[in-house]
Design a protein around this motif. Structure first.
Motif, PDB file in Angstrom:
ATOM      1  N   MET A   2     -46.745   5.540  -6.602  1.00 17.17           N
ATOM      2  CA  MET A   2     -45.897   6.716  -6.521  1.00 17.17           C
ATOM      3  C   MET A   2     -44.622   6.830  -5.793  1.00 17.17           C
ATOM      4  O   MET A   2     -43.986   7.629  -5.277  1.00 17.17           O
ATOM      5  CB  MET A   2     -46.760   7.914  -6.091  1.00 17.17           C
ATOM      6  CG  MET A   2     -48.011   8.243  -6.813  1.00 17.17           C
ATOM      7  SD  MET A   2     -49.066   9.447  -5.724  1.00 17.17           S
ATOM      8  CE  MET A   2     -47.947  10.621  -5.337  1.00 17.17           C
ATOM      9  N   CYS A   3     -44.028   5.472  -5.454  1.00 18.87           N
ATOM     10  CA  CYS A   3     -42.685   5.242  -4.896  1.00 18.87           C
ATOM     11  C   CYS A   3     -41.713   4.724  -5.798  1.00 18.87           C
ATOM     12  O   CYS A   3     -41.322   3.493  -5.647  1.00 18.87           O
ATOM     13  CB  CYS A   3     -43.043   4.345  -3.449  1.00 18.87           C
ATOM     14  SG  CYS A   3     -43.905   5.086  -2.320  1.00 18.87           S
ATOM     15  N   SER A   4     -41.485   5.507  -6.857  1.00 23.87           N
ATOM     16  CA  SER A   4     -40.396   4.988  -7.740  1.00 23.87           C
ATOM     17  C   SER A   4     -39.061   5.600  -7.173  1.00 23.87           C
ATOM     18  O   SER A   4     -38.897   6.474  -6.354  1.00 23.87           O
ATOM     19  CB  SER A   4     -40.820   5.512  -9.125  1.00 23.87           C
ATOM     20  OG  SER A   4     -41.668   5.320  -9.620  1.00 23.87           O
ATOM     21  N   ILE A   5     -37.990   4.694  -7.510  1.00 25.89           N
ATOM     22  CA  ILE A   5     -36.716   5.007  -6.930  1.00 25.89           C
ATOM     23  C   ILE A   5     -35.761   4.895  -8.532  1.00 25.89           C
ATOM     24  O   ILE A   5     -35.647   3.944  -9.038  1.00 25.89           O
ATOM     25  CB  ILE A   5     -36.169   3.794  -6.038  1.00 25.89           C
ATOM     26  CG1 ILE A   5     -37.240   3.661  -4.835  1.00 25.89           C
ATOM     27  CG2 ILE A   5     -34.730   3.993  -5.579  1.00 25.89           C
ATOM     28  CD1 ILE A   5     -36.668   2.320  -4.037  1.00 25.89           C
ATOM     29  N   PRO A   6     -34.959   5.949  -8.701  1.00 29.10           N
ATOM     30  CA  PRO A   6     -34.152   5.908  -9.742  1.00 29.10           C
ATOM     31  C   PRO A   6     -32.956   4.974  -9.670  1.00 29.10           C
ATOM     32  O   PRO A   6     -32.312   4.898  -8.655  1.00 29.10           O
ATOM     33  CB  PRO A   6     -33.511   7.283  -9.594  1.00 29.10           C
ATOM     34  CG  PRO A   6     -34.503   8.288  -8.835  1.00 29.10           C
ATOM     35  CD  PRO A   6     -35.106   7.353  -7.738  1.00 29.10           C
ATOM     36  N   GLN A   7     -33.057   4.029 -10.652  1.00 31.06           N
ATOM     37  CA  GLN A   7     -31.905   2.967 -10.492  1.00 31.06           C
ATOM     38  C   GLN A   7     -30.621   3.560 -10.524  1.00 31.06           C
ATOM     39  O   GLN A   7     -29.711   2.818  -9.775  1.00 31.06           O
ATOM     40  CB  GLN A   7     -32.227   1.900 -11.559  1.00 31.06           C
ATOM     41  CG  GLN A   7     -31.559   0.691 -11.521  1.00 31.06           C
ATOM     42  CD  GLN A   7     -32.406  -0.497 -12.035  1.00 31.06           C
ATOM     43  OE1 GLN A   7     -33.749  -0.641 -11.795  1.00 31.06           O
ATOM     44  NE2 GLN A   7     -31.633  -1.401 -12.275  1.00 31.06           N
ATOM     45  N   ASP A   8     -30.168   4.713 -11.059  1.00 31.38           N
ATOM     46  CA  ASP A   8     -28.890   5.348 -10.890  1.00 31.38           C
ATOM     47  C   ASP A   8     -28.748   5.533  -9.500  1.00 31.38           C
ATOM     48  O   ASP A   8     -27.495   5.183  -9.136  1.00 31.38           O
ATOM     49  CB  ASP A   8     -28.832   6.730 -11.658  1.00 31.38           C
ATOM     50  CG  ASP A   8     -28.951   6.345 -13.176  1.00 31.38           C
ATOM     51  OD1 ASP A   8     -28.515   5.163 -13.604  1.00 31.38           O
ATOM     52  OD2 ASP A   8     -29.152   7.414 -13.882  1.00 31.38           O
ATOM     53  N   LEU A   9     -29.555   5.864  -8.809  1.00 27.47           N
ATOM     54  CA  LEU A   9     -29.500   5.919  -7.361  1.00 27.47           C
ATOM     55  C   LEU A   9     -28.992   4.754  -6.703  1.00 27.47           C
ATOM     56  O   LEU A   9     -28.447   4.719  -5.789  1.00 27.47           O
ATOM     57  CB  LEU A   9     -30.613   6.761  -6.558  1.00 27.47           C
ATOM     58  CG  LEU A   9     -30.379   6.871  -4.969  1.00 27.47           C
ATOM     59  CD1 LEU A   9     -29.328   7.853  -4.919  1.00 27.47           C
ATOM     60  CD2 LEU A   9     -31.857   7.478  -4.518  1.00 27.47           C
ATOM     61  N   LEU A  10     -29.804   3.622  -6.841  1.00 27.92           N
ATOM     62  CA  LEU A  10     -29.382   2.274  -6.442  1.00 27.92           C
ATOM     63  C   LEU A  10     -27.995   2.068  -6.789  1.00 27.92           C
ATOM     64  O   LEU A  10     -27.183   1.420  -5.933  1.00 27.92           O
ATOM     65  CB  LEU A  10     -30.466   1.318  -6.930  1.00 27.92           C
ATOM     66  CG  LEU A  10     -31.766   1.471  -6.533  1.00 27.92           C
ATOM     67  CD1 LEU A  10     -32.894   0.304  -7.181  1.00 27.92           C
ATOM     68  CD2 LEU A  10     -32.051   1.244  -5.115  1.00 27.92           C
ATOM     69  N   ASN A  11     -27.705   2.245  -8.043  1.00 30.04           N
ATOM     70  CA  ASN A  11     -26.385   1.806  -8.484  1.00 30.04           C
ATOM     71  C   ASN A  11     -25.436   2.616  -7.687  1.00 30.04           C
ATOM     72  O   ASN A  11     -24.161   2.135  -7.411  1.00 30.04           O
ATOM     73  CB  ASN A  11     -26.296   2.144 -10.058  1.00 30.04           C
ATOM     74  CG  ASN A  11     -26.651   1.119 -10.661  1.00 30.04           C
ATOM     75  OD1 ASN A  11     -26.216  -0.176 -10.762  1.00 30.04           O
ATOM     76  ND2 ASN A  11     -27.682   1.146 -11.750  1.00 30.04           N
TER      77      ASN A  11
END
Length: 193
Positions: free
Chosen positions: A139-148
């Motif tokens: 349950m610890c997913s991170i939106p890759q758009d946020l990483l970018n």
């Protein structure tokens, strides 16, 4: 479960990969201390992280050319027992290569998510590859758009259009990932609802 929180370390209990127990009696590994001053960044093309390990070419693991600074490279890229012990204490982000630039004839696959977890072991193989065992935190997913969008905050080399998330590699960053994500509303130890 997080205990003994100080400025740079936290002691956690992670669910076992095999034999999770049940809701009343979950099964946990022995606690270990996480060093939050650093994090590992894995970017692997077409990887779903469904196996307990990933394979990477050694020339893409902790190299200066692929985003690891020289001091970290010199200290950890030997993969000595001491280096592996230190590497295992860092949290990790597990991402696929950005697919925001799909070929025109490919359908847009929708939002892309990176995962969060920990390295459990590292084995250098004779064939020029390194096998990295890991455990993802559920349950610890991170939106890759946020990483970018957080390339400066997370020390990701490049810019919003082309950066480290566009090429397969493993790097280690001297950044407190947990605090940086918390500032963006994502809690990695207690998943955000």
């Amino acid at each position: 479960v997080a205990q003994n929180v100080d400025l740079s370390t936290v002691q956690i209990y992670m669910p076992m990969q095999n034999g999770m127990g049940n809701a009343v009696n979950p099964v946990y590994q022995q606690p270990f201390t996480v060093n939050t001053n650093y994090y590992s960044l894995f970017v692997i093309a077409n990887e779903t992280y469904s196996q307990p390990y990933v394979l990477l070419d050694l020339d893409r693991a902790l190299t200066i050319a692929y985003g690891t600074n020289e001091a970290i490279h010199n200290r950890l890229a030997s993969f000595s027992d001491e280096a592996i012990k230190e590497i295992k204490s860092y949290p990790a982000v597990f991402a696929g290569e950005n697919y925001r630039y799909c070929q025109p004839d490919e359908p847009n696959p929708g939002p892309q998510y990176a995962r969060y977890g920990f390295i459990t072991d590292v084995k250098v193989q004779d064939n020029g590859k390194v096998r990295v065992y890991f455990q993802l935190m559920p349950m610890c997913s991170i939106p890759q758009d946020l990483l970018n969008a957080m390339i400066r905050e997370l020390d990701i080399h490049g810019n919003y259009k082309i950066n480290e998330l566009d090429k397969t590699h493993w790097s280690i960053k001297n950044i407190n990932l947990i605090e940086e994500m918390k500032l963006k509303g994502i809690s990695l130890f207690a998943p955000t609802l």
